[in-house]
Every structure is written in structure tokens, then in C-alpha cells.
Design a protein around this motif. Structure first.
Motif, mmCIF file in Angstrom:
data_model
loop_
_atom_site.group_PDB
_atom_site.id
_atom_site.type_symbol
_atom_site.label_atom_id
_atom_site.label_comp_id
_atom_site.label_asym_id
_atom_site.label_seq_id
_atom_site.Cartn_x
_atom_site.Cartn_y
_atom_site.Cartn_z
ATOM 1 N N ALA A 154 14.946 1.948 -0.234
ATOM 2 C CA ALA A 154 13.622 1.495 -0.652
ATOM 3 C C ALA A 154 12.869 0.954 0.550
ATOM 4 O O ALA A 154 13.418 0.155 1.319
ATOM 5 C CB ALA A 154 13.743 0.407 -1.724
ATOM 6 N N PHE A 155 11.625 1.396 0.719
ATOM 7 C CA PHE A 155 10.752 0.875 1.765
ATOM 8 C C PHE A 155 9.378 0.596 1.182
ATOM 9 O O PHE A 155 8.906 1.313 0.288
ATOM 10 C CB PHE A 155 10.632 1.853 2.939
ATOM 11 N N THR A 173 0.812 -1.220 0.000
ATOM 12 C CA THR A 173 0.000 0.000 0.000
ATOM 13 C C THR A 173 0.844 1.268 0.000
ATOM 14 O O THR A 173 0.303 2.365 -0.178
ATOM 15 C CB THR A 173 -0.951 0.031 1.216
ATOM 16 N N GLY A 174 2.151 1.129 0.201
ATOM 17 C CA GLY A 174 3.021 2.305 0.202
ATOM 18 C C GLY A 174 4.390 1.970 -0.341
ATOM 19 O O GLY A 174 4.914 0.874 -0.091
ATOM 20 N N ILE A 175 4.962 2.893 -1.108
ATOM 21 C CA ILE A 175 6.279 2.692 -1.706
ATOM 22 C C ILE A 175 7.097 3.960 -1.510
ATOM 23 O O ILE A 175 6.630 5.064 -1.808
ATOM 24 C CB ILE A 175 6.176 2.399 -3.221
ATOM 25 N N GLY A 176 8.333 3.802 -1.029
ATOM 26 C CA GLY A 176 9.263 4.921 -0.922
ATOM 27 C C GLY A 176 10.573 4.563 -1.589
ATOM 28 O O GLY A 176 11.202 3.576 -1.208
ATOM 29 N N LEU A 177 10.970 5.330 -2.586
ATOM 30 C CA LEU A 177 12.174 5.038 -3.362
ATOM 31 C C LEU A 177 13.055 6.271 -3.481
ATOM 32 O O LEU A 177 12.563 7.373 -3.746
ATOM 33 C CB LEU A 177 11.812 4.560 -4.777
ATOM 34 N N VAL A 178 14.365 6.061 -3.300
ATOM 35 C CA VAL A 178 15.357 7.122 -3.471
ATOM 36 C C VAL A 178 16.581 6.489 -4.127
ATOM 37 O O VAL A 178 17.022 5.415 -3.717
ATOM 38 C CB VAL A 178 15.771 7.731 -2.110
ATOM 39 N N SER A 179 17.119 7.131 -5.163
ATOM 40 C CA SER A 179 18.306 6.595 -5.838
ATOM 41 C C SER A 179 18.932 7.679 -6.698
ATOM 42 O O SER A 179 18.564 8.864 -6.596
ATOM 43 C CB SER A 179 17.941 5.388 -6.703
ATOM 44 N N ALA A 222 13.305 7.749 2.608
ATOM 45 C CA ALA A 222 12.503 6.804 1.840
ATOM 46 C C ALA A 222 11.350 6.244 2.673
ATOM 47 O O ALA A 222 10.252 6.015 2.155
ATOM 48 C CB ALA A 222 13.384 5.671 1.324
ATOM 49 N N ALA A 223 11.584 6.017 3.967
ATOM 50 C CA ALA A 223 10.512 5.542 4.840
ATOM 51 C C ALA A 223 9.388 6.564 4.912
ATOM 52 O O ALA A 223 8.205 6.204 4.898
ATOM 53 C CB ALA A 223 11.060 5.246 6.234
ATOM 54 N N GLY A 224 9.747 7.845 4.966
ATOM 55 C CA GLY A 224 8.724 8.890 4.954
ATOM 56 C C GLY A 224 7.929 8.894 3.664
ATOM 57 O O GLY A 224 6.699 9.072 3.674
ATOM 58 N N LEU A 225 8.603 8.685 2.539
ATOM 59 C CA LEU A 225 7.900 8.608 1.252
ATOM 60 C C LEU A 225 6.928 7.436 1.238
ATOM 61 O O LEU A 225 5.815 7.541 0.704
ATOM 62 C CB LEU A 225 8.903 8.454 0.108
ATOM 63 N N ALA A 226 7.329 6.296 1.819
ATOM 64 C CA ALA A 226 6.453 5.125 1.857
ATOM 65 C C ALA A 226 5.211 5.401 2.705
ATOM 66 O O ALA A 226 4.092 5.006 2.345
ATOM 67 C CB ALA A 226 7.214 3.915 2.396
ATOM 68 N N LEU A 227 5.400 6.072 3.842
ATOM 69 C CA LEU A 227 4.254 6.411 4.696
ATOM 70 C C LEU A 227 3.323 7.388 3.985
ATOM 71 O O LEU A 227 2.091 7.264 4.071
ATOM 72 C CB LEU A 227 4.745 7.009 6.011
ATOM 73 N N ASP A 228 3.891 8.357 3.284
ATOM 74 C CA ASP A 228 3.073 9.274 2.485
ATOM 75 C C ASP A 228 2.283 8.518 1.427
ATOM 76 O O ASP A 228 1.081 8.750 1.229
ATOM 77 C CB ASP A 228 3.960 10.317 1.797
#
Length: 376
Positions: A241-242, A8-14, A76-82
Motif C-alpha cells: 500500500a502506498f 491525492t493518490g492510492i496504490g493497493l495490492v493484496s 503499488a507505488a506505480g498505482l499510487a502515482l497513476d
């Protein structure tokens, strides 16, 4: 009990940027990834794209006390929660359990250099080393940052206060984060999990470590599955990635969109002998329930002997299926390789670009292999 598990949530940074759209665009592109060939020459690296840290780590004091690998992971964890729509949901986050895949933390390179230089002239090297270790290391640290500090900072910054676990073990740590996160939800032990990891490649110490094993590609980028010269090698990439995972019923009850469904993760540890990776992957495709994937996202490191075996295993089970190396997008982020593949697979399914994606991750020491399947 064997419940469906959904993303339900994805956080990606690269190196390609942050978020789902940036990584979908990179997947669709044929351009090589952003590569720095000068800072650590002759070793290329894929540096992380510039981030506005304040958007996910508001307090500058929090930013300052973290090393880069932690900032990437917390971001990235914050992006996943968003993405999951729970950033401001204190009740959800209080029950959200966390599994982090992390390495040994970042070393204090300046201290390392000073100690090595001083040892050359020290009359009593043992006494000198003990004195320097007692006086030069920062409080709460040993020779590197503690691996579980990332989970702690995710808890502090984002208020994720459920139980947390930190796995170490290079690529296999990311594999187990996915495997156990999925299994705990599917079995009914928990309703929600956030799994993932982060890796900072822009460090001289990791270049030294991996060059000692003759694992690094040099001097310039080449596509992962085309690195056959003299054994190939990997190009390290900074990434995080989370994924927020939920029981399908739990997600439906709160009205959350299921981006994709994650099937059970099948993994293996194999003998370090020629042919073992091919045999393992061929078997794992069956265990993971792979049917007709639109694409296989390969976490191949670029070491040519392992890459050849991995491709052979995929083609033996799924002849004609396209293979895309995630290293051609973001480089090799060690612990993050498997979570990144699963997150990108979920993003592809959510965007309607694929109905089924298989994800592989074969460790660079020939010790482990994994197959996970993500479906729309």
C-alpha cells in the motif's frame, strides 16, 4: 504552521486484487478472503492476486532482480502515482520524497537449507559456516535482502528522486511512515510525500519466525475478531500500500483531486501488561481528534488478548461505532497494516461511503498502538 494534508493518490495490492475499486468491493463483501491452506500447511496464508507486472515494471530485467516483496511495493507505488495523476510528471517526482516501511527483506531459503543440512555433517561447523556465507550469498546481500532496496527500486523504475527513508520495525514501521510523512507536510518542511510499504507472506522463513513466537493461526481462516480459541493468531497476507500525500494548497494549485484529508497520526508505545492497550487507545482517540467516525478500520492481528483490549478501547471512546478488521480482507501484512488502513479509509471517503474513518494498528508484540483519522 499546521497545514492540511490530503491524499491525492492510492496504490493497493493484496489477495483481493489491485487498485481502489477491487478493495472497495472487498470491503463491501461478506465473503472470506482468498486463502491458501495447502502450500504452508498447517499455516494458512492470503496470497497476492496475480499481477501483470509489465504494466508498472516495464523492464523484465528490473523484475528479475527484485524479490516478490519488492515487486509488490514497486507495483503499488506505480498505482499510487497513476492515481495521483503524476506518473509522467518528472518535475513532481523529482521533488517527491519517499518513506518506505519494510522488513528485513527476503532470505535465500535454498542457501539457508543447504547450510543447515551441511552443518549436521561438518567436521568443523564454524569453518563450514564461514565458507558457505562467503561463497553462497549473492553480491550486495547479507542474510536477506537489504530493506532499502525497495525505495531504491521505486526510484529507478518510477523516477521518484526526492529524498527517501526506510523504516524497519514490523507494524510500528508503517505507523511511523504515516506519522512522519504527515508531520513533515503539515509543518511546511515539504510539499509532497509518498508513504507506504510492502510485504510478501508467501515464504517459509516468515512462517518459521512467527511460529516460534506462537503467533500464527492454524489450520484454517476464521474472522479476526473471532479467534479466541487458545490465544488466536494471525494469518499473514501478501500486500502493498502506498499513498501520495500533499499539502492541500499544493494539490489545489495543480488541480489535483483531494481524495480525503489525513489528520495527524497519534501513536504510542505501551507497557506489555494487561489493560495497557485499552488505556492507550482510549487516550489516543482523543489526541487524534476522532469525532464521529462511520467505521473504525482495525489492523488487529487476531491475537485474542490484544483484540479484546483493542475492541474495549474503541468501545470505551466510541460506543456503538462499527469495527471492521482489515485482516478479514487481506490478512496481516505486518509493516503494511497501518498504510493499508489509511489508504482504504481514504478510498472509502473518496467514494462517498464514509465521511470520517478512524484507523487503528496494534502491534503483535504488544509494543505499539496508533490512531489515525481520515476525513472526506
Amino acid at each position: 504552521m499546521n497545514r492540511d494534508v490530503v491524499v491525492t493518490g492510492i496504490g493497493l495490492v493484496s489477495c483481493v486484487g489491485e487498485g481502489i475499486e477491487a478493495h472497495l468491493a472487498a470491503f463491501a463483501s461478506t465473503e472470506p478472503p482468498r486463502t491458501d491452506t495447502e502450500t504452508f500447511a498447517p499455516y494458512p496464508v492470503h496470497p497476492v492476486a496475480p499481477l501483470t507486472l509489465d504494466t508498472q515494471i516495464p523492464k523484465r530485467s528490473d523484475q528479475r532482480q527484485m524479490e516478490p516483496w519488492q515487486r509488490l511495493g514497486v507495483y503499488a507505488a506505480g498505482l499510487a502515482l497513476d492515481s495521483a495523476g503524476v506518473k509522467e510528471d518528472a518535475a513532481f517526482k523529482s521533488a517527491l520524497q519517499l518513506i518506505v516501511a519494510a522488513g528485513g527483506g527476503e532470505r535465500d531459503v535454498a542457501v539457508d537449507g543447504a547450510i543447515l543440512t551441511g552443518l549436521r555433517e561438518a567436521a568443523d561447523p564454524g569453518a563450514f559456516l564461514n565458507e558457505r556465507l562467503l561463497n553462497d550469498l549473492r553480491p550486495t546481500l547479507f542474510l536477506a535482502q537489504l530493506s532499502n532496496l525497495l525505495a531504491g527500486n521505486i526510484s529507478i523504475v518510477h523516477g521518484v528522486t526526492g529524498a527517501s527513508r526506510t523504516f524497519m520495525g514490523e507494524e510500528s514501521a508503517g505507523v511511523d511512515a504515516l506519522r512522519i510523512g504527515h508531520a513533515r507536510i503539515a509543518s511546511g518542511q515539504v510539499e509532497t510525500m509518498m508513504v507506504g510499504g510492502s510485504y510478501s507472506a508467501e515464504r517459509p522463513d516468515v512462517m518459521v519466525i512467527h511460529e516460534m513466537g506462537d503467533f500464527l493461526l492454524k489450520p484454517a481462516y476464521r474472522p479476526v475478531l473471532e479467534r479466541g480459541d487458545e490465544g488466536g493468531g494471525f494469518i499473514l497476507g501478501s500486500a502493498a500500500a502506498f499513498l501520495v500525500l500533499e499539502a492541500a494548497e499544493h494539490a489545489a494549485a495543480r488541480g489535483a483531486r483531494a481524495l480525503a484529508r489525513l489528520l495527524p497520526v497519534a501513536n504510542d508505545r505501551v507497557a506489555r501488561a494487561p489493560g495497557s492497550v485499552t488505556a492507550s487507545l482510549t487516550r489516543l482517540f482523543g489526541e487524534a481528534g476522532v469525532e464521529r467516525p462511520d467505521v473504525v478500520l482495525s489492523g488487529s492481528t487476531g491475537l485474542s488478548n490484544l483484540a479484546r483490549e483493542e475492541v474495549a478501547g474503541i468501545q470505551a471512546r466510541l460506543p456503538g461505532t462499527g469495527i471492521r478488521a482489515t485482516g478479514d480482507m487481506i490478512g496481516h501484512p505486518m509493516e503494511v497494516a497501518a498504510p493499508f488502513g489509511a489508504a482504504l479509509a481514504a478510498a472509502l471517503c473518496a467514494a462517498g461511503s464514509a465521511g470520517e474513518v478512524a484507523v487503528t494498528s496494534v502491534g503483535h508484540r504488544r509494543g505499539e498502538g496508533v490512531i489515525c483519522v481520515v476525513k472526506a
